[in-house]
Design a protein around this motif. Structure first.
Motif, PDB file in Angstrom:
ATOM      1  N   VAL A 147       6.461   3.054  14.092  1.00 24.26           N
ATOM      2  CA  VAL A 147       6.707   4.381  13.542  1.00 24.26           C
ATOM      3  C   VAL A 147       7.505   5.213  14.549  1.00 24.26           C
ATOM      4  O   VAL A 147       7.262   5.150  15.752  1.00 24.26           O
ATOM      5  CB  VAL A 147       5.372   5.078  13.210  1.00 24.26           C
ATOM      6  CG1 VAL A 147       5.607   6.473  12.672  1.00 24.26           C
ATOM      7  CG2 VAL A 147       4.575   4.253  12.214  1.00 24.26           C
TER       8      VAL A 147
ATOM      9  N   LYS B 172       0.141   3.524  13.789  1.00 21.33           N
ATOM     10  CA  LYS B 172       0.820   2.303  13.354  1.00 21.33           C
ATOM     11  C   LYS B 172       1.985   1.977  14.282  1.00 21.33           C
ATOM     12  O   LYS B 172       2.742   2.866  14.678  1.00 21.33           O
ATOM     13  CB  LYS B 172       1.324   2.456  11.920  1.00 21.33           C
ATOM     14  CG  LYS B 172       0.230   2.317  10.870  1.00 21.33           C
ATOM     15  CD  LYS B 172       0.825   2.333   9.478  1.00 21.33           C
ATOM     16  CE  LYS B 172      -0.253   2.062   8.435  1.00 21.33           C
ATOM     17  NZ  LYS B 172      -0.799   0.704   8.531  1.00 21.33           N
TER      18      LYS B 172
ATOM     19  N   GLN C 177       4.430  -0.136   5.678  1.00 19.03           N
ATOM     20  CA  GLN C 177       3.908  -1.025   4.661  1.00 19.03           C
ATOM     21  C   GLN C 177       4.825  -1.056   3.452  1.00 19.03           C
ATOM     22  O   GLN C 177       5.386  -0.038   3.050  1.00 19.03           O
ATOM     23  CB  GLN C 177       2.522  -0.513   4.253  1.00 19.03           C
ATOM     24  CG  GLN C 177       1.812  -1.345   3.202  1.00 19.03           C
ATOM     25  CD  GLN C 177       0.424  -0.811   3.005  1.00 19.03           C
ATOM     26  OE1 GLN C 177      -0.316  -0.596   3.956  1.00 19.03           O
ATOM     27  NE2 GLN C 177       0.058  -0.570   1.765  1.00 19.03           N
TER      28      GLN C 177
ATOM     29  N   THR D 278       2.514   5.361   3.334  1.00 14.07           N
ATOM     30  CA  THR D 278       2.062   4.486   4.402  1.00 14.07           C
ATOM     31  C   THR D 278       3.295   3.843   4.988  1.00 14.07           C
ATOM     32  O   THR D 278       4.259   3.583   4.280  1.00 14.07           O
ATOM     33  CB  THR D 278       1.122   3.397   3.869  1.00 14.07           C
ATOM     34  OG1 THR D 278       1.770   2.678   2.823  1.00 14.07           O
ATOM     35  CG2 THR D 278      -0.161   4.007   3.341  1.00 14.07           C
ATOM     36  N   TRP D 279       3.270   3.589   6.263  1.00 14.55           N
ATOM     37  CA  TRP D 279       4.502   3.160   6.916  1.00 14.55           C
ATOM     38  C   TRP D 279       4.163   2.245   8.069  1.00 14.55           C
ATOM     39  O   TRP D 279       3.235   2.538   8.814  1.00 14.55           O
ATOM     40  CB  TRP D 279       5.233   4.398   7.390  1.00 14.55           C
ATOM     41  CG  TRP D 279       6.523   4.150   8.040  1.00 14.55           C
ATOM     42  CD1 TRP D 279       7.404   3.138   7.809  1.00 14.55           C
ATOM     43  CD2 TRP D 279       7.108   4.938   9.061  1.00 14.55           C
ATOM     44  NE1 TRP D 279       8.499   3.265   8.596  1.00 14.55           N
ATOM     45  CE2 TRP D 279       8.347   4.342   9.379  1.00 14.55           C
ATOM     46  CE3 TRP D 279       6.733   6.083   9.749  1.00 14.55           C
ATOM     47  CZ2 TRP D 279       9.191   4.858  10.331  1.00 14.55           C
ATOM     48  CZ3 TRP D 279       7.570   6.593  10.688  1.00 14.55           C
ATOM     49  CH2 TRP D 279       8.787   5.985  10.972  1.00 14.55           C
TER      50      TRP D 279
ATOM     51  N   ARG E 208      -3.674   5.298  19.259  1.00 11.81           N
ATOM     52  CA  ARG E 208      -2.855   4.411  20.056  1.00 11.81           C
ATOM     53  C   ARG E 208      -1.898   5.247  20.876  1.00 11.81           C
ATOM     54  O   ARG E 208      -1.573   6.369  20.487  1.00 11.81           O
ATOM     55  CB  ARG E 208      -2.029   3.459  19.174  1.00 11.81           C
ATOM     56  CG  ARG E 208      -2.904   2.483  18.380  1.00 11.81           C
ATOM     57  CD  ARG E 208      -2.070   1.423  17.728  1.00 11.81           C
ATOM     58  NE  ARG E 208      -2.875   0.515  16.914  1.00 11.81           N
ATOM     59  CZ  ARG E 208      -2.397  -0.550  16.319  1.00 11.81           C
ATOM     60  NH1 ARG E 208      -1.125  -0.850  16.464  1.00 11.81           N
ATOM     61  NH2 ARG E 208      -3.178  -1.300  15.585  1.00 11.81           N
TER      62      ARG E 208
ATOM     63  N   SER F 237      -2.443   9.977  10.466  1.00 16.42           N
ATOM     64  CA  SER F 237      -3.098   8.765  10.963  1.00 16.42           C
ATOM     65  C   SER F 237      -2.127   7.593  10.995  1.00 16.42           C
ATOM     66  O   SER F 237      -2.165   6.772  11.917  1.00 16.42           O
ATOM     67  CB  SER F 237      -4.301   8.423  10.087  1.00 16.42           C
ATOM     68  OG  SER F 237      -3.899   8.261   8.730  1.00 16.42           O
ATOM     69  N   ALA F 238      -1.237   7.505   9.992  1.00 12.89           N
ATOM     70  CA  ALA F 238      -0.242   6.427   9.988  1.00 12.89           C
ATOM     71  C   ALA F 238       0.796   6.642  11.072  1.00 12.89           C
ATOM     72  O   ALA F 238       1.227   5.699  11.742  1.00 12.89           O
ATOM     73  CB  ALA F 238       0.427   6.332   8.618  1.00 12.89           C
TER      74      ALA F 238
ATOM     75  N   LYS G 143      -4.188   4.802   5.002  1.00 15.63           N
ATOM     76  CA  LYS G 143      -5.119   4.211   5.938  1.00 15.63           C
ATOM     77  C   LYS G 143      -5.214   5.088   7.162  1.00 15.63           C
ATOM     78  O   LYS G 143      -4.297   5.779   7.526  1.00 15.63           O
ATOM     79  CB  LYS G 143      -4.658   2.812   6.353  1.00 15.63           C
ATOM     80  CG  LYS G 143      -4.674   1.793   5.201  1.00 15.63           C
ATOM     81  CD  LYS G 143      -4.250   0.431   5.715  1.00 15.63           C
ATOM     82  CE  LYS G 143      -4.258  -0.601   4.613  1.00 15.63           C
ATOM     83  NZ  LYS G 143      -3.844  -1.931   5.101  1.00 15.63           N
ATOM     84  N   LYS G 144      -6.356   5.028   7.827  1.00 16.19           N
ATOM     85  CA  LYS G 144      -6.545   5.768   9.063  1.00 16.19           C
ATOM     86  C   LYS G 144      -6.934   4.759  10.121  1.00 16.19           C
ATOM     87  O   LYS G 144      -7.813   3.934   9.929  1.00 16.19           O
ATOM     88  CB  LYS G 144      -7.631   6.831   8.911  1.00 16.19           C
ATOM     89  CG  LYS G 144      -7.240   7.945   7.930  1.00 16.19           C
ATOM     90  CD  LYS G 144      -8.315   8.999   7.864  1.00 16.19           C
ATOM     91  CE  LYS G 144      -7.936  10.111   6.906  1.00 16.19           C
ATOM     92  NZ  LYS G 144      -8.982  11.152   6.820  1.00 16.19           N
ATOM     93  N   GLU G 145      -6.281   4.872  11.251  1.00 13.22           N
ATOM     94  CA  GLU G 145      -6.554   3.958  12.342  1.00 13.22           C
ATOM     95  C   GLU G 145      -6.906   4.747  13.582  1.00 13.22           C
ATOM     96  O   GLU G 145      -6.662   5.947  13.661  1.00 13.22           O
ATOM     97  CB  GLU G 145      -5.339   3.063  12.613  1.00 13.22           C
ATOM     98  CG  GLU G 145      -5.007   2.146  11.437  1.00 13.22           C
ATOM     99  CD  GLU G 145      -3.914   1.173  11.776  1.00 13.22           C
ATOM    100  OE1 GLU G 145      -3.408   1.271  12.919  1.00 13.22           O
ATOM    101  OE2 GLU G 145      -3.569   0.343  10.945  1.00 13.22           O
TER     102      GLU G 145
END
Length: 413
Positions: free
Chosen positions: A304, A301, A381, A378-379, A411, A296-297, A406-408
């Motif tokens: 990345v 994000k 972050q 997490t990246w 994109r 997810s990251a 975290k999951k977003e």
């Protein structure tokens, strides 16, 4: 351009041959020659941030990821249209037959046959064909170009790589005063195991003494590319390749007792997300903490590194059922996209490994109700200090993986 030696402003003619016209000293990189962003001052700044101002040692491969100027990833494309060879193999005989019919007849039939023959040729020439393309990606500058510049022009100008950067293609340098036969003793009583699938990350952890600081043993497992090479043709199905990678990991773990917890550090790719569940299934009594880069990251994000390659290992259904990924993450991996854990900022990577080992040691023995939450990384972050309220909150949950992942939503890659 600013001279990295004397900070003087240089025009194109004043830096011919990478020699400063003001101070007469040589510098390594010229953006007009080596591409945008390839400048000595920028590379030094990137290396300084990557090493956390000299506190860490990073590999040349990690510096390449950090110094990238552009990153593209394209999804695969299916073939469209009819290939020209098949098109003309059908069109020419049909058109020839119609024209021959027109020559042997007369009247309306001859006219219709001649028009049909010409129409077949026109349609065949107007049709277009787009061949299938596998998923592809690009990082600018390429790894080969960057390594060549750093080992060539940079070392010629400064005699060594930037401070804190080690060449991962060479053995690690020995400490001062150490004899060639003197090697660091292995951990006599390890408390944990770190299973890493990326050689760059393994070299980074070893160079900074992180396994020794944690009383842990660093083990290397077979990554996705190594598993593909082990199949010979690279066309084995996902179950076979996954089993081969898990078998290599289990073989590396077999030398250590099942009571030792293992932290799995992997890329955000199909092989990585399947590795921890397969180890848990084969060794249900062992604590397995998935500390790899969360999909997810990597997918959602900005900033990345996203890459793409042909996915011959597994499909979205297996990723959902075995790895427990959401639909969007499983489809992203199945389409060929992935992200390397070696591209995570070194300070974040170090902090994630420390937290993962700490939580693996504090985790209760696995049982029917035990939860295994993956994805400590997490990246991009920044890491949390052990005394921060967020870190205390995550530690107080008592379950691996809480507090940072975290999951977003999706994109574009």
């Amino acid at each position: 351009m600013i001279c990295p030696r004397c900070t003087g402003s240089l025009t194109r003619k004043q830096r011919t041959g990478r020699l400063c016209a003001h101070c007469g000293k040589r510098f390594a990189l010229d953006p007009a020659v080596h591409g945008t962003g390839m400048h000595d001052l920028r590379i030094r700044s990137v290396a300084r941030r990557g090493t956390d101002h000299g506190r860490l040692k990073i590999t040349l491969g990690q510096l390449w990821y950090l110094s990238r100027t552009r990153n593209y990833a394209w999804a695969g494309r299916d073939a469209e249209g009819v290939p020209a060879r098949i098109r003309w193999l059908v069109a020419l005989p049909v058109s020839l037959g119609l024209l021959l019919c027109a020559a042997l007849t007369d009247g309306v039939l001859a006219f219709a046959a001649s028009v049909a023959g010409a129409a077949v040729l026109v349609v065949a020439s107007a049709m277009r064909h787009r061949p299938a393309q596998p998923p592809t990606s690009q990082i600018i500058p390429s790894e080969a170009v960057f390594r060549g510049l750093m080992n060539g022009a940079w070392t010629a100008a400064y005699r060594h790589l930037p401070d804190g950067v080690i060449d991962d293609a060479r053995p690690l340098p020995r400490p001062r005063g150490a004899s060639p036969a003197r090697v660091p003793p292995p951990v006599s009583r390890p408390r944990a195991l770190i299973l890493c699938t990326d050689p760059l990350v393994s070299r980074f952890l070893t160079a900074n003494g992180i396994p020794d600081r944690l009383d842990a043993v660093l083990l290397e497992a077979v990554g996705a590319q190594g598993a593909e090479r082990s199949t010979g043709t690279g066309e084995a199905d996902g179950a076979d390749v996954s089993s081969a990678a898990a078998g290599a990991a289990l073989q590396a773990l077999s030398a250590y007792g099942g009571a030792l917890p293992v932290v799995v550090l992997h890329d955000a790719d199909p092989m990585g997300v399947l590795l921890a569940p397969l180890i848990r299934g084969a060794q249900p009594g062992r604590i397995v903490v998935d500390a790899g880069l969360p999909v997810s990251a990597a997918r959602g994000k900005p900033g990345v590194v996203r890459l793409a390659r042909q996915n011959r290992f597994t499909d979205a259904e297996q990723l959902r059922t075995v790895a427990g990924l959401p639909e969007a993450d499983a489809a992203w991996l199945a389409a060929g996209f992935w992200s390397p854990v070696a591209a995570v900022p070194p300070r974040v990577l170090e902090s994630a490994v420390l937290r993962a080992v700490e939580r693996a040691l504090a985790a209760p023995p696995p049982g029917p109700l035990a939860e295994h939450t993956g994805g400590f990384l997490t990246w991009p972050q920044d890491p949390q200090t052990p005394h921060s309220p967020r870190a205390r909150q995550g530690r107080g949950t008592g379950r691996p993986g809480a507090g940072t992942s975290k999951k977003e939503g999706p994109r574009p890659a």
